[in-house]
Design a protein around this motif. Sequence first.
Motif, short mmCIF file in Angstrom:
data_model
loop_
_atom_site.label_atom_id
_atom_site.label_comp_id
_atom_site.label_asym_id
_atom_site.label_seq_id
_atom_site.Cartn_x
_atom_site.Cartn_y
_atom_site.Cartn_z
N ILE A 120 4.79 1.35 -24.12
CA ILE A 120 4.83 0.66 -25.70
C ILE A 120 4.36 1.67 -26.26
O ILE A 120 5.58 2.47 -27.25
N ASP A 121 3.49 2.88 -26.61
CA ASP A 121 3.64 3.87 -27.14
C ASP A 121 4.84 4.92 -27.48
O ASP A 121 5.27 5.62 -28.37
N LYS A 124 8.13 3.40 -28.04
CA LYS A 124 7.89 3.64 -30.38
C LYS A 124 7.66 5.00 -30.34
O LYS A 124 9.49 5.19 -31.43
N GLU A 125 7.86 6.03 -30.57
CA GLU A 125 7.49 7.35 -30.10
C GLU A 125 8.80 8.02 -30.47
O GLU A 125 9.79 8.42 -31.03
N ASP A 127 11.85 5.94 -29.93
CA ASP A 127 12.23 4.54 -30.54
C ASP A 127 13.96 4.24 -29.58
O ASP A 127 14.75 4.13 -29.78
N PRO A 129 14.56 0.71 -27.43
CA PRO A 129 13.97 -0.39 -26.49
C PRO A 129 13.85 -0.78 -25.36
O PRO A 129 14.07 0.22 -24.22
N GLN A 144 3.86 -5.81 -31.03
CA GLN A 144 3.23 -4.60 -31.11
C GLN A 144 4.14 -4.59 -31.46
O GLN A 144 3.75 -3.49 -32.17
N TRP A 145 6.15 -4.55 -31.28
CA TRP A 145 6.37 -3.35 -32.09
C TRP A 145 7.86 -4.64 -32.09
O TRP A 145 8.29 -5.50 -31.11
N ASP A 146 8.92 -4.18 -32.58
CA ASP A 146 9.85 -5.32 -32.73
C ASP A 146 11.20 -4.91 -31.47
O ASP A 146 12.34 -6.03 -32.04
N LYS A 147 10.74 -4.18 -30.94
CA LYS A 147 11.92 -4.46 -30.25
C LYS A 147 11.53 -4.25 -28.44
O LYS A 147 11.98 -3.05 -27.55
#
Length: 352
Positions: A120-121, A124-125, A127, A129, A144-147
Amino acid sequence: MKFRSFPAAGALFGISILFIFSISTCFLCACQIQKPEEPDKIYAGVTYYNQSDTFLNELNSSFKEQLKSFANDDLEVSVTIRDAAGSQRIQNDRVRELIDMGCNVLCVNLVDRADPSEIIDLAKEHDVPIIFFNREPVAEDLMQWDKLYYVGAEAKESGIIQGEMAVDVIRADFNRIDRSKDGKIQYVVLEGEAGHQDSIVRTENAVDTLKNNGIKLEKLSYQIANWNRAQAQNRMEQMIVQYPNKIELVLANNDDMALGARDAYEKRNLTESALPVFFGIDGTDVGLEAVMDSRLSGTVYNDKEGQAAAMAKLAVALISGKGMKEIKFTNDKYIYLPYSRVSEENVKKFLK
Ligand code: GAL
């Protein structure tokens, strides 16, 4: 007076020109910003826990095929699939590689469903999904994230359907199946990996459904065979030795393990009347064939084509920004496909 008015008018004129110029530049810029940039490439990176898993291999090929059907002159589609060889550490590295290769959407079948943080990190880093599939992460991780999304099926439903099918088969042929003639059905369970949402939940619900329908049961044993046919055969051989001629029903958490159990009996060359009845879940190609020729009394269809279609549609929507509203989510992030029962009567409908 006149003399002074000239420079003033000039200044006013200059300011107006500047104003018009800046307004039109802003307008142009705004137009450029507002016009969404059409993506010209969907590059999906898929990683799954183990390449020896029959159901996932079939799901992955269906996903590849279905995602590619979105390709057209303006949209290039490509899919790269990487095996994690049963190690979360290897899978984290695979995700890093997929991102470095330029994947703009990831489909992740976690090795350890409780350990997605590093993946996930990374996503996210950069971008990118993630659509998790088949091995459901815990809810807090998905928040943890919206994607982050999940595509799969409800384990409970498959257990209930497997139990209902077993009830029907046992009721219809009780005297033959109850070989010991003690009014009870002696059973064993072959389970998938410990800690997988589809293991304990499937078993519990299948057994409860049998009991709630008045079938008297006696549990002899259970063994973990990690979704694997050869492991299941091996575990079943041990149980046959431990409970000679006692086992009347085999409930397996998937088709491969049900077939492995059947292999153990076939190796002993026993006549059909000395065999228990076997039930699986998945409806893989081999599972459906086995229902067709009565080696399995039933299976539960785990809709791999439906799940692959949902993943493909979601991947396209996430990248293009179009079609998201048409997708029906549970709690904004989950897509669950229904299971269905497969017996000898309707198996042809599921065969390709
Ligand atoms: C289950 C499926 C099993 C195995 C497992 C892997 O849903 O029934 O056959 O593929 O997922 O996570």
